[in-house]
Design a protein around this motif. Structure first.
Motif, PDB file in Angstrom:
ATOM      1  N   ASN A  45       0.832  -1.214   0.000  1.00  0.00           N
ATOM      2  CA  ASN A  45       0.000   0.000   0.000  1.00  0.00           C
ATOM      3  C   ASN A  45       0.859   1.254   0.000  1.00  0.00           C
ATOM      4  OD1 ASN A  45      -2.422  -1.388  -0.001  1.00  0.00           O
ATOM      5  ND2 ASN A  45      -2.580  -1.401   2.221  1.00  0.00           N
ATOM      6  N   LEU A  46       2.003   1.209   0.681  1.00  0.00           N
ATOM      7  CA  LEU A  46       2.867   2.372   0.803  1.00  0.00           C
ATOM      8  C   LEU A  46       3.657   2.656  -0.470  1.00  0.00           C
ATOM      9  CD1 LEU A  46       4.085   4.526   2.761  1.00  0.00           C
ATOM     10  CD2 LEU A  46       5.849   2.826   3.291  1.00  0.00           C
ATOM     11  N   ARG A  47       4.327   1.612  -1.013  1.00  0.00           N
ATOM     12  CA  ARG A  47       5.216   1.862  -2.148  1.00  0.00           C
ATOM     13  C   ARG A  47       4.937   1.017  -3.389  1.00  0.00           C
ATOM     14  NH1 ARG A  47      10.780  -0.296   0.662  1.00  0.00           N
ATOM     15  NH2 ARG A  47      10.080  -2.417   0.997  1.00  0.00           N
ATOM     16  N   GLY A  48       3.972   0.094  -3.283  1.00  0.00           N
ATOM     17  CA  GLY A  48       3.603  -0.702  -4.453  1.00  0.00           C
ATOM     18  C   GLY A  48       4.295  -2.045  -4.544  1.00  0.00           C
ATOM     19  N   TRP A  49       5.258  -2.315  -3.669  1.00  0.00           N
ATOM     20  CA  TRP A  49       5.982  -3.587  -3.730  1.00  0.00           C
ATOM     21  C   TRP A  49       6.528  -3.960  -2.359  1.00  0.00           C
ATOM     22  CZ3 TRP A  49      11.152  -3.515  -2.392  1.00  0.00           C
ATOM     23  CH2 TRP A  49      11.789  -2.270  -2.397  1.00  0.00           C
ATOM     24  N   CYS A  50       6.906  -5.252  -2.231  1.00  0.00           N
ATOM     25  CA  CYS A  50       7.504  -5.774  -1.006  1.00  0.00           C
ATOM     26  C   CYS A  50       8.449  -6.905  -1.396  1.00  0.00           C
ATOM     27  CB  CYS A  50       6.424  -6.298  -0.069  1.00  0.00           C
ATOM     28  SG  CYS A  50       7.052  -6.929   1.507  1.00  0.00           S
ATOM     29  N   LEU A  51       9.631  -6.907  -0.847  1.00  0.00           N
ATOM     30  CA  LEU A  51      10.621  -7.948  -1.143  1.00  0.00           C
ATOM     31  C   LEU A  51      10.482  -9.086  -0.135  1.00  0.00           C
ATOM     32  CD1 LEU A  51      12.858  -8.171  -3.265  1.00  0.00           C
ATOM     33  CD2 LEU A  51      14.441  -7.295  -1.564  1.00  0.00           C
ATOM     34  N   TRP A  52      10.427 -10.310  -0.632  1.00  0.00           N
ATOM     35  CA  TRP A  52      10.354 -11.505   0.215  1.00  0.00           C
ATOM     36  C   TRP A  52      11.595 -12.346  -0.003  1.00  0.00           C
ATOM     37  CZ3 TRP A  52       5.062 -14.459  -0.125  1.00  0.00           C
ATOM     38  CH2 TRP A  52       4.100 -13.772   0.613  1.00  0.00           C
ATOM     39  N   ARG A  53      12.099 -12.922   1.072  1.00  0.00           N
ATOM     40  CA  ARG A  53      13.145 -13.945   0.998  1.00  0.00           C
ATOM     41  C   ARG A  53      12.467 -15.275   1.318  1.00  0.00           C
ATOM     42  NH1 ARG A  53      18.353 -14.215   1.105  1.00  0.00           N
ATOM     43  NH2 ARG A  53      18.629 -12.046   1.691  1.00  0.00           N
ATOM     44  N   LEU A  54      12.545 -16.209   0.386  1.00  0.00           N
ATOM     45  CA  LEU A  54      11.899 -17.513   0.544  1.00  0.00           C
ATOM     46  C   LEU A  54      12.891 -18.485   1.172  1.00  0.00           C
ATOM     47  CD1 LEU A  54      10.110 -17.621  -2.912  1.00  0.00           C
ATOM     48  CD2 LEU A  54       9.205 -16.825  -0.722  1.00  0.00           C
ATOM     49  N   ARG A  55      12.848 -18.567   2.485  1.00  0.00           N
ATOM     50  CA  ARG A  55      13.809 -19.410   3.213  1.00  0.00           C
ATOM     51  C   ARG A  55      13.716 -20.868   2.794  1.00  0.00           C
ATOM     52  NH1 ARG A  55      16.351 -17.780   7.794  1.00  0.00           N
ATOM     53  NH2 ARG A  55      16.155 -19.934   8.491  1.00  0.00           N
ATOM     54  N   ASN A  56      12.517 -21.340   2.455  1.00  0.00           N
ATOM     55  CA  ASN A  56      12.361 -22.739   2.067  1.00  0.00           C
ATOM     56  C   ASN A  56      12.781 -22.996   0.625  1.00  0.00           C
ATOM     57  OD1 ASN A  56      11.468 -23.050   4.635  1.00  0.00           O
ATOM     58  ND2 ASN A  56       9.350 -23.446   4.102  1.00  0.00           N
ATOM     59  N   LEU A  57      13.223 -21.942  -0.070  1.00  0.00           N
ATOM     60  CA  LEU A  57      13.794 -22.086  -1.412  1.00  0.00           C
ATOM     61  C   LEU A  57      15.219 -21.535  -1.408  1.00  0.00           C
ATOM     62  CD1 LEU A  57      10.840 -21.192  -3.796  1.00  0.00           C
ATOM     63  CD2 LEU A  57      11.776 -23.447  -3.291  1.00  0.00           C
ATOM     64  N   LYS A  58      15.983 -21.948  -0.415  1.00  0.00           N
ATOM     65  CA  LYS A  58      17.403 -21.596  -0.284  1.00  0.00           C
ATOM     66  C   LYS A  58      17.649 -20.094  -0.243  1.00  0.00           C
ATOM     67  CE  LYS A  58      18.820 -25.896  -2.384  1.00  0.00           C
ATOM     68  NZ  LYS A  58      19.499 -26.548  -3.481  1.00  0.00           N
ATOM     69  N   GLY A  59      16.707 -19.351   0.321  1.00  0.00           N
ATOM     70  CA  GLY A  59      16.902 -17.922   0.501  1.00  0.00           C
ATOM     71  C   GLY A  59      16.688 -17.079  -0.739  1.00  0.00           C
ATOM     72  N   ARG A  60      16.115 -17.647  -1.768  1.00  0.00           N
ATOM     73  CA  ARG A  60      15.850 -16.895  -2.994  1.00  0.00           C
ATOM     74  C   ARG A  60      14.909 -15.735  -2.686  1.00  0.00           C
ATOM     75  NH1 ARG A  60      16.218 -18.484  -8.493  1.00  0.00           N
ATOM     76  NH2 ARG A  60      16.758 -20.576  -7.835  1.00  0.00           N
ATOM     77  N   LYS A  61      15.143 -14.593  -3.328  1.00  0.00           N
ATOM     78  CA  LYS A  61      14.290 -13.421  -3.133  1.00  0.00           C
ATOM     79  C   LYS A  61      13.350 -13.245  -4.312  1.00  0.00           C
ATOM     80  CE  LYS A  61      17.375 -10.586  -0.325  1.00  0.00           C
ATOM     81  NZ  LYS A  61      18.088  -9.290  -0.275  1.00  0.00           N
ATOM     82  N   ILE A  62      12.129 -12.810  -3.990  1.00  0.00           N
ATOM     83  CA  ILE A  62      11.165 -12.414  -5.014  1.00  0.00           C
ATOM     84  C   ILE A  62      10.583 -11.068  -4.602  1.00  0.00           C
ATOM     85  CG2 ILE A  62      10.597 -14.789  -5.691  1.00  0.00           C
ATOM     86  CD1 ILE A  62       7.905 -14.388  -4.179  1.00  0.00           C
ATOM     87  N   CYS A  63      10.010 -10.382  -5.560  1.00  0.00           N
ATOM     88  CA  CYS A  63       9.389  -9.094  -5.288  1.00  0.00           C
ATOM     89  C   CYS A  63       7.887  -9.218  -5.552  1.00  0.00           C
ATOM     90  CB  CYS A  63       9.995  -8.019  -6.187  1.00  0.00           C
ATOM     91  SG  CYS A  63       9.482  -6.361  -5.728  1.00  0.00           S
ATOM     92  N   LEU A  64       7.092  -8.956  -4.527  1.00  0.00           N
ATOM     93  CA  LEU A  64       5.646  -8.930  -4.694  1.00  0.00           C
ATOM     94  C   LEU A  64       5.252  -7.511  -5.069  1.00  0.00           C
ATOM     95  CD1 LEU A  64       4.496 -10.962  -1.586  1.00  0.00           C
ATOM     96  CD2 LEU A  64       4.982 -11.773  -3.869  1.00  0.00           C
TER      97      LEU A  64
END
Length: 119
Positions: A45-64
């Motif tokens: 809501n604030l900036r349009g995106w949020c970065l996630w680190r997927l710990r169960n996928l070896k720490g891979r990051k995705i951007c929502l």
């Protein structure tokens, strides 16, 4: 009985801690998942995106991202719109999610629909 140490999923970035390993899957409580969901909604809501680190996928990051009209998100990470995220089944295996992420990285793919196969 001692209280369980509360995990902060937002300030303690495992990437900054060299001893952090991603070999052990992380189980979150419903309360922890709700906190992550609330913070995610707040950031989107604030900036349009949020970065996630997927710990169960070896720490891979995705951007929502709210949607693909958002332009200021970090494009070095594969982006998932909220609409795409809603299409993914709750019981999807990590291996399938990993393949989707690779398709997004290699081909700038967008999920248009998810069809369930009969078992």
């Amino acid at each position: 009985m001692s209280e369980a140490k509360q995990r902060n999923f937002w300030e303690n970035d495992p990437e900054e801690n060299e001893s952090e390993k991603f070999a052990i899957p992380v189980e979150m409580t419903w309360e922890e998942a709700e906190k992550v969901a609330q913070e995610t909604r707040s950031q989107i809501n604030l900036r349009g995106w949020c970065l996630w680190r997927l710990r169960n996928l070896k720490g891979r990051k995705i951007c929502l991202i709210r949607d693909y009209n958002v332009r200021n998100y970090p494009t070095e990470y594969p982006a998932f719109s909220l609409e795409e995220l809603e299409m993914l089944p709750d019981d999807m295996p990590n291996t399938t999610l990993n393949l989707i992420i690779r398709a997004k990285i290699l081909g700038d793919a967008i999920i248009e629909s998810v069809e369930e196969r009969n078992k």
